[in-house]
Design a protein around this motif. Structure first.
Motif, PDB file in Angstrom:
ATOM      1  N   GLN A  11      47.020  38.563  44.919  1.00  0.00           N
ATOM      2  CA  GLN A  11      46.828  38.927  43.515  1.00  0.00           C
ATOM      3  C   GLN A  11      46.516  40.405  43.422  1.00  0.00           C
ATOM      4  O   GLN A  11      45.802  40.954  44.257  1.00  0.00           O
ATOM      5  N   ASN A  13      45.222  43.452  40.615  1.00  0.00           N
ATOM      6  CA  ASN A  13      44.656  43.798  39.318  1.00  0.00           C
ATOM      7  C   ASN A  13      44.630  45.305  39.167  1.00  0.00           C
ATOM      8  O   ASN A  13      44.295  46.019  40.116  1.00  0.00           O
ATOM      9  N   PRO A  23      46.410  39.796  35.695  1.00  0.00           N
ATOM     10  CA  PRO A  23      46.735  39.994  37.111  1.00  0.00           C
ATOM     11  C   PRO A  23      48.208  39.684  37.373  1.00  0.00           C
ATOM     12  O   PRO A  23      48.841  38.934  36.632  1.00  0.00           O
TER      13      PRO A  23
END
Length: 81
Positions: A11, A13, A23
């Motif tokens: 992930q 961000n 995200p």
């Protein structure tokens, strides 16, 4: 027969910006022979590549080499998170 522990996603961000950007998740690109070629980051979690810890670490290393790497936090998460 051992099963391969594939249950991780990568992930990413964005760290800067006032508004909270959602995200994005890694979709790994591999050659026909299975050789790692790169990553696309996509919004759809269901279409992201589920991988082993070693494969996820390879994705993080690849993402860290990009120009805009300092603008993002990239981490390994379990599929259920």
């Amino acid at each position: 027969m051992d099963s391969i522990d594939q249950r991780y996603l990568v992930q990413q961000n964005k760290t800067s910006g006032g508004d909270k950007a959602p995200p994005v998740f890694a979709k790994v690109m591999r050659s026909k022979e299975g050789v790692f070629e790169g990553v696309s980051f996509i919004k759809n979690k269901e279409k992201a590549t589920i991988m082993t810890v070693a494969q996820a670490q390879e994705v993080i290393a690849w993402a860290a080499k990009k120009k805009a790497a300092h603008e993002y936090v990239t981490k390994i998460i379990c599929v259920g998170q």
